[in-house]
Design an enzyme around this catalytic site. Structure first.
Site, PDB file in Angstrom:
ATOM      1  CG  HIS A   1     -13.200   7.138  -1.330  1.00 47.56           C
ATOM      2  ND1 HIS A   1     -12.063   6.561  -0.788  1.00 47.56           N
ATOM      3  CD2 HIS A   1     -13.175   6.819  -2.649  1.00 47.56           C
ATOM      4  CE1 HIS A   1     -11.393   5.934  -1.734  1.00 47.56           C
ATOM      5  NE2 HIS A   1     -12.042   6.079  -2.875  1.00 47.56           N
TER       6      HIS A   1
ATOM      7  CE  LYS B   1      -3.966   2.143  -2.171  1.00 53.59           C
ATOM      8  NZ  LYS B   1      -4.536   3.511  -2.063  1.00 53.59           N
TER       9      LYS B   1
ATOM     10  NE  ARG C   1      -0.328   2.487  -4.116  1.00 49.70           N
ATOM     11  CZ  ARG C   1      -0.511   1.218  -4.420  1.00 49.70           C
ATOM     12  NH1 ARG C   1       0.408   0.322  -4.113  1.00 49.70           N
ATOM     13  NH2 ARG C   1      -1.604   0.821  -5.025  1.00 49.70           N
TER      14      ARG C   1
ATOM     15  CG  HIS D   1     -13.784   5.609  -8.194  1.00 48.63           C
ATOM     16  ND1 HIS D   1     -13.700   5.874  -6.836  1.00 48.63           N
ATOM     17  CD2 HIS D   1     -12.515   5.705  -8.674  1.00 48.63           C
ATOM     18  CE1 HIS D   1     -12.446   6.109  -6.510  1.00 48.63           C
ATOM     19  NE2 HIS D   1     -11.705   6.018  -7.598  1.00 48.63           N
TER      20      HIS D   1
ATOM     21  CD  GLU E   1      -8.765   7.564 -10.444  1.00 51.20           C
ATOM     22  OE1 GLU E   1      -7.626   8.053 -10.325  1.00 51.20           O
ATOM     23  OE2 GLU E   1      -9.443   7.185  -9.473  1.00 51.20           O
TER      24      GLU E   1
ATOM     25  CG  ASN F   1      -5.380   7.642  -2.184  1.00 52.39           C
ATOM     26  OD1 ASN F   1      -5.879   6.885  -3.009  1.00 52.39           O
ATOM     27  ND2 ASN F   1      -4.638   7.208  -1.180  1.00 52.39           N
TER      28      ASN F   1
ATOM     29  CD  GLU G   1      -2.221   4.842   0.163  1.00 49.14           C
ATOM     30  OE1 GLU G   1      -2.594   4.753  -1.008  1.00 49.14           O
ATOM     31  OE2 GLU G   1      -3.004   4.850   1.129  1.00 49.14           O
TER      32      GLU G   1
ATOM     33  CE  LYS H   1      -2.154   2.758  -8.907  1.00 48.88           C
ATOM     34  NZ  LYS H   1      -3.588   2.486  -8.742  1.00 48.88           N
TER      35      LYS H   1
ATOM     36  CG  HIS I   1      -9.106   8.910  -4.476  1.00 52.81           C
ATOM     37  ND1 HIS I   1      -8.615   9.708  -5.474  1.00 52.81           N
ATOM     38  CD2 HIS I   1      -9.261   7.666  -5.025  1.00 52.81           C
ATOM     39  CE1 HIS I   1      -8.467   8.983  -6.577  1.00 52.81           C
ATOM     40  NE2 HIS I   1      -8.861   7.761  -6.331  1.00 52.81           N
TER      41      HIS I   1
ATOM     42  NE  ARG J   1      -3.376 -19.122   6.941  1.00 49.96           N
ATOM     43  CZ  ARG J   1      -3.941 -20.291   7.230  1.00 49.96           C
ATOM     44  NH1 ARG J   1      -3.858 -21.300   6.366  1.00 49.96           N
ATOM     45  NH2 ARG J   1      -4.592 -20.473   8.366  1.00 49.96           N
TER      46      ARG J   1
END
Length: 368
Positions: free
Chosen positions: A255, A146, A244, A268, A188, A248, A240, A230, A251, A124
């Site tokens: 993606h 992330k 935030r 990517h 990026e 993206n 997010e 960032k 993205h 956990r």
């Protein structure tokens, strides 16, 4: 003087979850980079088959005072799966790692995402340290917490927010980075200029040759300014819930390209570069971005040796199907990160769907 003492130090301000970013040459081999962030004696280094021969020995030596084990994963986005991810748990359980262990992610974005997700889930939640060895990971994926893996139907759809204890960004590791991956990382970098830092975008335009030529000073400044941007965004919106999501930019389009082409076919950063061009095109069709700004974005993308169009076999219909599987979709409504100007991004679902179809038709093969 140690490499850590000479490094640039930034901070991601998240209260009790705050952590440092150390940027400098040689820091991954310095014991001082790790010692303050290891709660217990057990350390698992997660790396891959490409990075291990280059840097694993140096990191093991820096951690020599600890009980160190490693797991070496196959290299590539196509291996960012639950099946491969489970190998990390095999190592943790096989060595009877306790809750005060630390996972060290040594590699690029895939390694960092998988190791961080394992750290979020093992017993956990255990500590982890990011040691990014690619430009893309140093300026983006290693910062912000992330973590996750891909699913055949969507990229990064399975994961968790789990902040590292520290980020150790060794600029000398970029000396062994292939040219294609260096260029992918630059996508990026200039993303930050597009979404919130127009002066940085101007700087990148003037220093692209130095960045591609691996000039240490230019790369160091690009990494520092990217991480600073960032860190500010993440510090204000960790999970997010608001601004935030601007990180993206490109993205949702990107993606879709990665998923549609098959994970690993496109890097990517390559997919995100095309995605940012498509977002700029849509922003222009909505009357938000000038023709001159769209051309600046396209020109910088080409100058970085990055693609400006998606795969020819990815048609508008398939693109829309893939974009519908996106974390920014709320209430069945697609939201996109668009531009009102260079340095001014907005997250919105309030756009003309016909304009989106026009962008897809302009970029995609209609019959594909």
């Amino acid at each position: 003087m140690s490499a850590v003492a000479l490094a640039t130090h930034l901070a991601v301000a998240l209260g009790e979850r705050s952590y440092p970013i150390m940027i400098g040459a040689g820091v991954l081999a310095d014991p001082d980079a790790y010692a303050p962030y290891l709660a217990g004696p057990q350390v698992l280094i997660v790396t891959n088959e490409t990075v291990a021969p280059l840097y694993l020995k140096q990191v093991r030596t820096a951690l020599a005072s600890r009980q160190v084990h490693e797991v070496i994963l196959p290299d590539g986005e196509q291996y960012k799966t639950l099946e491969v991810w489970n190998r990390i748990f095999d190592a943790l359980l096989g060595q009877r790692f306790s809750r005060d262990c630390t996972i060290v992610a040594l590699g690029g974005g895939v390694v960092g995402d998988m190791a961080g997700f394992a750290a979020a889930c093992y017993q956990r939640g255990v500590d982890f340290v990011q040691v990014p060895t690619t430009l893309l990971a140093q300026v983006d994926s290693s910062v912000g917490g992330k973590t996750g893996v891909n699913h055949p139907l969507g990229k990064n759809m399975i994961g968790a927010f789990h902040q590292p204890q520290a980020v150790v960004a060794d600029t000398s590791s970029l000396n062994t980075l292939p040219d294609r991956e260096l260029a992918a990382g630059i996508a990026e970098v200039y993303k930050y200029g597009l979404i919130r830092d127009p002066d940085f975008f101007d700087w990148i335009e003037g220093h692209m040759e130095a960045l591609l030529g691996r000039d240490p000073s230019a790369l160091g400044e690009a990494i520092e300014r990217s991480c600073r941007n960032k860190a500010e965004v993440v510090g204000a919106d960790e999970r997010e819930a608001g601004n935030r999501a601007q990180l993206n930019l490109g993205h949702t389009f990107g993606h879709a390209i990665e998923t549609g082409a098959g994970y690993g076919a496109w890097l990517h950063g390559e997919a995100i570069a095309v995605g940012m061009c498509m977002a700029a095109d849509l922003s222009h069709r909505l009357g938000w971005l000038t023709t001159a700004d769209v051309e600046r974005i396209r020109a910088l993308t080409l100058a970085a040796h990055l693609p400006v169009a998606p795969p020819p076999d990815l048609g508008p219909k398939r693109f829309m199907e893939l974009m519908a599987v996106d974390k920014k979709v709320l209430g069945g409504r697609l939201r996109l990160v668009l531009l009102r100007g260079i340095g001014d991004a907005v997250v919105t679902g309030d756009f003309d769907p016909e304009a989106l179809q026009e962008t897809l038709s302009a970029y995609c093969t209609p019959g594909a």
